[in-house]
Each structure stands twice: as structure tokens, then as C-alpha cells.
Design an enzyme around this catalytic site. Structure first.
Site, PDB file in Angstrom:
ATOM      1  N   ASP A  82       0.454  -1.563  -0.138  1.00  0.00           N
ATOM      2  CA  ASP A  82       0.185   0.193   0.096  1.00  0.00           C
ATOM      3  C   ASP A  82       0.919   0.868  -0.044  1.00  0.00           C
ATOM      4  O   ASP A  82       2.357   1.146   0.542  1.00  0.00           O
ATOM      5  CB  ASP A  82      -1.128  -0.359   1.348  1.00  0.00           C
ATOM      6  CG  ASP A  82      -2.386   0.744   0.893  1.00  0.00           C
ATOM      7  OD1 ASP A  82      -1.873   1.890   0.977  1.00  0.00           O
ATOM      8  OD2 ASP A  82      -3.104   0.206   0.596  1.00  0.00           O
ATOM      9  N   ASP A 105       2.962   2.538  -4.655  1.00  0.00           N
ATOM     10  CA  ASP A 105       1.986   2.939  -5.639  1.00  0.00           C
ATOM     11  C   ASP A 105       2.111   2.533  -6.400  1.00  0.00           C
ATOM     12  O   ASP A 105       2.401   2.259  -7.868  1.00  0.00           O
ATOM     13  CB  ASP A 105       2.630   4.536  -5.791  1.00  0.00           C
ATOM     14  CG  ASP A 105       1.441   5.363  -6.561  1.00  0.00           C
ATOM     15  OD1 ASP A 105       0.663   4.977  -7.189  1.00  0.00           O
ATOM     16  OD2 ASP A 105       1.853   6.831  -6.646  1.00  0.00           O
ATOM     17  N   VAL A 106       0.335   1.613  -6.268  1.00  0.00           N
ATOM     18  CA  VAL A 106       0.062   0.703  -7.803  1.00  0.00           C
ATOM     19  C   VAL A 106       0.340   2.238  -9.323  1.00  0.00           C
ATOM     20  O   VAL A 106      -0.231   1.106 -10.222  1.00  0.00           O
ATOM     21  CB  VAL A 106      -1.026   0.344  -7.586  1.00  0.00           C
ATOM     22  CG1 VAL A 106      -1.304  -0.767  -6.404  1.00  0.00           C
ATOM     23  CG2 VAL A 106      -2.641   1.521  -7.820  1.00  0.00           C
ATOM     24  N   ASN A 150      -6.234  -5.676  -5.483  1.00  0.00           N
ATOM     25  CA  ASN A 150      -7.389  -4.619  -4.790  1.00  0.00           C
ATOM     26  C   ASN A 150      -7.865  -3.384  -4.479  1.00  0.00           C
ATOM     27  O   ASN A 150      -8.106  -2.960  -4.558  1.00  0.00           O
ATOM     28  CB  ASN A 150      -7.214  -5.591  -3.414  1.00  0.00           C
ATOM     29  CG  ASN A 150      -8.274  -4.900  -2.208  1.00  0.00           C
ATOM     30  OD1 ASN A 150      -9.920  -5.109  -2.611  1.00  0.00           O
ATOM     31  ND2 ASN A 150      -8.017  -3.909  -1.336  1.00  0.00           N
ATOM     32  N   TYR A 202     -16.031   5.461 -11.935  1.00  0.00           N
ATOM     33  CA  TYR A 202     -16.492   4.480 -10.814  1.00  0.00           C
ATOM     34  C   TYR A 202     -16.509   2.865 -11.138  1.00  0.00           C
ATOM     35  O   TYR A 202     -15.722   2.004 -11.293  1.00  0.00           O
ATOM     36  CB  TYR A 202     -16.600   4.306  -9.325  1.00  0.00           C
ATOM     37  CG  TYR A 202     -16.551   3.096  -8.516  1.00  0.00           C
ATOM     38  CD1 TYR A 202     -15.303   3.058  -7.110  1.00  0.00           C
ATOM     39  CD2 TYR A 202     -17.577   2.962  -8.197  1.00  0.00           C
ATOM     40  CE1 TYR A 202     -14.886   1.946  -7.244  1.00  0.00           C
ATOM     41  CE2 TYR A 202     -17.323   1.166  -6.948  1.00  0.00           C
ATOM     42  CZ  TYR A 202     -16.012   1.597  -6.597  1.00  0.00           C
ATOM     43  OH  TYR A 202     -16.320   0.307  -5.966  1.00  0.00           O
ATOM     44  N   LYS A 210     -14.733  -0.661 -13.420  1.00  0.00           N
ATOM     45  CA  LYS A 210     -15.500  -1.552 -12.237  1.00  0.00           C
ATOM     46  C   LYS A 210     -15.933  -2.881 -13.042  1.00  0.00           C
ATOM     47  O   LYS A 210     -15.347  -3.778 -13.834  1.00  0.00           O
ATOM     48  CB  LYS A 210     -15.747  -2.036 -11.424  1.00  0.00           C
ATOM     49  CG  LYS A 210     -15.237  -1.253  -9.936  1.00  0.00           C
ATOM     50  CD  LYS A 210     -13.997  -1.991  -9.640  1.00  0.00           C
ATOM     51  CE  LYS A 210     -12.800  -1.444  -8.243  1.00  0.00           C
ATOM     52  NZ  LYS A 210     -12.222  -1.598  -7.697  1.00  0.00           N
ATOM     53  N   THR A 260     -16.406  -0.010   5.201  1.00  0.00           N
ATOM     54  CA  THR A 260     -15.014  -0.028   5.295  1.00  0.00           C
ATOM     55  C   THR A 260     -15.540   1.973   5.131  1.00  0.00           C
ATOM     56  O   THR A 260     -16.197   2.791   5.290  1.00  0.00           O
ATOM     57  CB  THR A 260     -14.189   0.505   3.656  1.00  0.00           C
ATOM     58  OG1 THR A 260     -14.967   0.339   2.586  1.00  0.00           O
ATOM     59  CG2 THR A 260     -14.120  -2.093   4.041  1.00  0.00           C
TER      60      THR A 260
END
Length: 273
Positions: free
Chosen positions: A36, A60-61, A88, A153, A157, A188
Site C-alpha cells: 500500500d 503506489d500501484v 485489490n 467508478y 469495475k 469500510t
């Protein structure tokens, strides 16, 4: 790590779904790679795990060089193996598309889609070298049917859902499975914001509208089921399962129902899942 021990590399491990999957898999004896950008969050996740049974990786993806470095570090702990990549990490931001900023749109696509693709590519060799390997993507109920107020978003997905389907076919010769989780609203921090015009959190507003919000503890068993099962997609919680059923059999009715519910973008904030 023993040679027989299974391993999982988790992005977005500092909070939410990633933290819970890390806790769940560590408790059943897997070696866990925590990745992360949020190092304090990684500390909090690491505190939940047995000592010596995890590795930590600042990642950092959106940075392909960081992906390469993190995966190489993880491989040192696992003898060059990776049983599962839990791809994820993601963020959510809502609102009508015409009101979103260019920066918000670009950042969400960079993290939720391009970053996911970069992770899949970076981990391929480790997965290929591991028996019964699997890449597990976090899609969403918003990847089952487009969500008003969450269009960008939702689009990311849907794209992740497509990756899972394509790679489950593409990677069969290498013995790698590809799966996706499609959760509805989970408790969350992505739904924890309090709007300036309200004294209610996103979770409270969803519940007041009759929308199910599931505890985060549901996600560990769902991830386990997904990687050990035969279905490409695993809807997580009652809401997602009902949405998947309605989208398949009653799409016109579903469209009307979602129109009555209205946009959901105002209950989502730009934070990791």
C-alpha cells in the site's frame, strides 16, 4: 516461509477489504505480502498478523517501477512463488460525470484500472511458477450494472470484471486461475464520509434508504471461496447477488428500481477500499 506454505500478495492492504483479507489468510497459515502507499495503515494491518508471517511493501500501484521492486522483494520471502495476487487497491469518487474534475477521473482510472493491469503483468512470472495460482480482482456490484452517480467508478469495475474473464481463459495454459469479487456496499472507509449538508455518514444514509451495508468480515471467506471455487465472479452479500440475478433476468425492472433509488455518488468518498 516454508516451501509448502502458500502466499498471497495484497494491494490496498492498509485498510478495508485488503486488511481484512490479510487478517483472514494469515490466520489460516498463509504468508502475506502487504502492499500500500499508506505506511501507517500498513503498520495497523501488520499489528493484526503473526510476526514473521508477512512482508511489507510501500507501493503506489500507478508506478510500474514500484510494482517491479515490491514484487521482487516479496519473491525473496517466498522462494519465487506467489499463490494468489489479490489485485485489490482502488478508490471511489462519485457525482455526476459533468461535475467531476479531470484530475479525479484520471486518478481513478490510473488506480482502479491501469494500476490493476500493471499489477497483473508484474506478478505473472511468480504466479506462473506456482501450483494452483490465482489472480483475484476486486470488482464491485457497480461492475454488474452501471451505477448512477458513480459512472466512472462503475466503468473501471466493469473493466476489471472483463480482465478477470479474459485472463481466466488466457492463462489456462499456465495453470493460473482468474477470479473477481463483486461486493455490494461493505462497511469500510469508502462510505464513511459525512456530507457537508448532513449529519449522517454514507453508511447511515444508505441504511436509511434501505440499502444493505455488510460488515467487512464477510470479505475474507468470500475471497477464500473465490480462489478455491470454479466461478469466475463471486457476488459478495445479498445486495450483489440480487443485483446479479436482476441484471441477468429482469434488466428493465432493475433499471427502473435504480432510477427510483437515485445516484449513489454522494455517499462515496475518494479513499481506498
Amino acid at each position: 516461509m516454508s516451501t509448502a506454505q502458500k502466499s498471497i500478495f495484497i494491494t490496498g492492504a492498509a485498510s478495508g477489504l485488503g486488511r481484512e483479507v490479510a487478517r483472514y489468510f494469515a490466520n489460516v497459515g498463509w504468508f502475506v505480502g502487504l502492499a500500500d502507499i499508506d505506511e501507517k495503515g500498513l503498520d495497523a494491518t501488520a499489528d493484526l498478523l503473526p510476526k514473521g508471517e508477512y512482508s511489507r511493501h510501500k507501493l503506489d500501484v500507478t508506478d510500474r517501477a514500484q510494482w517491479k521492486k515490491a514484487v521482487a522483494e516479496f519473491a525473496k520471502h517466498t522462494n519465487g512463488h506467489m499463490t494468489v495476487l489479490f489485485n485489490n487497491a482502488g478508490i471511489g469518487a462519485g457525482g455526476p460525470i459533468q461535475d467531476m474534475t479531470d484530475e479525479d477521473i484520471d486518478r481513478m482510472i490510473a488506480i482502479n484500472l491501469t494500476g490493476v493491469i500493471s499489477g497483473t503483468r508484474a506478478c505473472f512470472d511468480l504466479l506462473k511458477n506456482t501450483d494452483d495460482a490465482c489472480v483475484l480482482y476486486t470488482s464491485s456490484a457497480a461492475g454488474i450494472y452501471g451505477s448512477a452517480g458513480l459512472s466512472v467508478y462503475s466503468a473501471t469495475k466493469f473493466a476489471v470484471r472483463g480482465l478477470a474473464e479474459a485472463h481466466d481463459i488466457e492463462w489456462r495454459p499456465y495453470g493460473i486461475k482468474s477470479r473477481s469479487l463483486m461486493p455490494g456496499f461493505i462497511d469500510t472507509n469508502i462510505i464513511s464520509n459525512v456530507d457537508a449538508g448532513s449529519n449522517m455518514s454514507g453508511k447511515e444514509r444508505l441504511q436509511s434508504a434501505g440499502v444493505e451495508v455488510s460488515p467487512v468480515s464477510i470479505i475474507g471467506p468470500a475471497a477464500w471461496e473465490a480462489i478455491h471455487g470454479e466461478k469466475v465472479h463471486t457476488p459478495v452479500n445479498k445486495m450483489a447477488k440480487q443485483l446479479a440475478f436482476s441484471a441477468r433476468w429482469f434488466p428493465n425492472r432493475l433499471r427502473k428500481q435504480l432510477g427510483l433509488l437515485g445516484g449513489l455518488g454522494d455517499v462515496v468518498q475518494t479513499k481506498p477500499q
